[in-house]
Design an enzyme around this catalytic site. Structure first.
Site, short mmCIF file in Angstrom:
data_model
loop_
_atom_site.label_atom_id
_atom_site.label_comp_id
_atom_site.label_asym_id
_atom_site.label_seq_id
_atom_site.Cartn_x
_atom_site.Cartn_y
_atom_site.Cartn_z
N LYS A 168 -1.69 36.51 -30.74
CA LYS A 168 -1.69 35.75 -29.49
C LYS A 168 -0.46 34.84 -29.44
O LYS A 168 -0.08 34.23 -30.44
CB LYS A 168 -2.97 34.92 -29.39
N SER B 105 -9.00 32.59 -22.84
CA SER B 105 -7.57 32.69 -22.61
C SER B 105 -6.90 33.81 -23.39
O SER B 105 -5.75 34.16 -23.13
CB SER B 105 -6.92 31.36 -23.00
N SER C 232 -12.54 31.28 -25.91
CA SER C 232 -11.38 32.10 -25.57
C SER C 232 -11.18 33.32 -26.45
O SER C 232 -10.30 34.14 -26.18
CB SER C 232 -10.11 31.25 -25.60
#
Length: 486
Positions: A80, A155, A179
């Site tokens: 990420k 997210s 997330s």
């Protein structure tokens, strides 16, 4: 070899690599080709690091030739874009860090490299991890591989979508209020949020420091245990890291639940939950009972309804403090204004997106003189109540079972203009971050052809317990074998 990218797990890739049926270079090239094919539709990657990946794959092949038996050696991974990677752009999907290249690796990246992992690139996300749909990225929206006009969650939507679509074998994400687990549920993959302090946050760009935690996205529960074996452990560079031994989590993967007691908190079946979601979770709990677990359907955690309000005071407050460092002076985007103050103001005006600005303003307000006691201090007191209720529950139950999200994936643009409805997407996951607990989301069914996730929550540092429950359910069902047709 003809590789089924959507089904290849870490343990299967490891077996192929160790038996020399395929090399890491060949495997990496195969994934890079798939990324090239799918990215125009999916948009899960912010940065693809093909040259870096192929060089790492060459080094992994040398290690494999020397009988390196680490299960991550030579296996392609995705990180990420909120986790620092030395020499590789780390943007947090924000204009303010669009060209930022860290000079060091996060601890989890160091551990992955030491294991011989191959990094394919950095995944798209909601800007600074603030969002539930990956629509808040400054660059583009990631699409759900199950239905491209729907969101992948957030997210960490880029990481979840890439694993579900077979663009990578596994990925790392971060979880501040759900997330990892919410996008895992939306994309029908396995997403783990470890106990707060179990995995080092050193090198994770901070959103809310008392809530953030790094964890993996994988195709199955076995892979999740393998990755946690690698990234867990004490780190003296992280003051919140806990000096506790790391067990071999794969030993907890047992096919039955005899002797276990599981609770189902009624507060998580919230008003407005889609009927298909409630039905799927109740059916999944019945399956857990068939596997030998004792189920209590009448568990109550009465402070749970306040978790959403608590989170949206604490998280923005911590974010307003953490994001104050982006002033255009030290690194990142800098606006050349007429004065220092003008430069700083315009840097933040043009560098931050709408959702980030919204949360900074909320947090600054909650921390301001005259409002600190009324909002932030009160939120911390309710946080303590929520944690105590979990503590009491875990005196009776080995784990708690809930939905991961109250809905199936929603359409892109459906909630983007209604922040309150967007925030409600995380209503089932927020309390776990507030209490610092471990939780995992696993595939548990479908509604109208769209994925539904089941969340398994454990007491602090009981990852072995939630792995056992998740593995037993996974082995007794077929949901994890259904793959998106992209």
């Amino acid at each position: 070899m003809n590789i089924d990218h959507k089904r290849l797990t870490i343990h299967e890739a490891h077996r192929l690599l160790r038996s020399k049926q395929i090399s890491s270079v060949e495997l990496t090239r195969s994934y890079l080709e798939r990324i090239s094919l799918l990215e125009p539709k999916l948009k899960a990657f912010v940065t693809v690091t093909a040259d870096v990946a192929l060089e790492q794959a060459k080094q992994a092949d040398k290690r494999l030739a020397d009988k390196d038996d680490n299960p991550l050696c030579g296996v392609p991974a995705l990180i990420k874009d909120v986790i620092c990677t030395k020499g590789i752009r780390t943007t947090c999907s924000s204009r303010i860090l669009e060209n930022f290249v860290p000079i060091y690796d996060a601890t989890v990246v160091e551990k992955m490299k030491a294991a011989g992992a191959v990094v394919l690139g950095k995944s798209n996300m909601d800007e600074f991890a603030m969002g539930s749909s990956t629509e808040n990225s400054a660059f583009f929206v990631t699409h759900n591989p199950w239905e491209l006009e729907r969101v992948p969650g957030g997210s960490s939507g880029g990481s979840a979508a890439a694993v579900a679509a077979g663009e990578t074998v596994y990925a790392l994400g971060s979880d501040t209020g759900g997330s990892i687990r919410q996008p895992a549920g939306f994309c029908s993959v396995v997403g783990l949020k470890p106990t707060y302090g179990r995995v080092s946050r050193y090198g994770l760009v901070a959103f809310a420091s008392s809530l953030d935690q790094i964890g993996p996205f994988t195709q199955d529960v076995t892979d999740s245990a393998i990755v946690l074996n690698c990234i867990a452990g004490y780190d003296k560079r992280d003051s919140t890291s806990v000096p506790q031994p790391v067990p071999d989590y794969t030993r907890a993967l047992l096919p039955d639940l005899k002797g276990m007691k599981l609770g189902v908190p009624k507060e998580y079946f919230v008003e407005g939950m889609q009927a298909e979601v409630a039905l799927a979770i109740k059916s999944a709990v019945s399956k857990l009972e068939e596997l030998g677990a004792q189920i209590d359907w009448d568990v109550s955690l009465p402070s749970t309804p306040y978790a959403l309000a608590v989170y949206y005071i604490i998280a923005p407050s911590e974010a307003s403090a953490n994001l104050a460092r982006y002033d255009g002076v030290k690194y990142g985007f800098s606006y050349n204004g007429e004065t220092m103050w003008d430069s700083m103001e315009k840097t933040r005006q043009y560098g931050f997106g709408a959702e980030v600005k919204r949360r900074i303003m909320l947090g600054t307000y909650a921390l301001s003189a005259g409002y600190y006691d009324a909002y932030y201090l009160k939120a911390q007191k309710v946080r303590t109540l929520i944690r105590r209720e979990f503590d009491e529950a875990f005196k009776k139950y080995d784990a708690l079972i809930t939905p991961t999200s109250p809905t199936v994936p929603f359409k892109i643009g459906e909630k983007v203009d209604d922040p309150i409805q967007m925030y409600l997407s995380d209503v089932c996951t927020l309390p776990i971050n507030i209490a610092g607990l471990p939780a995992i989301s696993i595939p548990a069914g479908f509604g109208d052809g769209l994925p539904i996730g089941m969340q398994i929550i454990g007491k602090p540092f009981s990852e072995e317990t939630i792995f056992r429950v998740a593995y037993a359910y996974e082995q007794a069902t077929e949901w994890h074998k259904r793959k998106a047709n992209i």
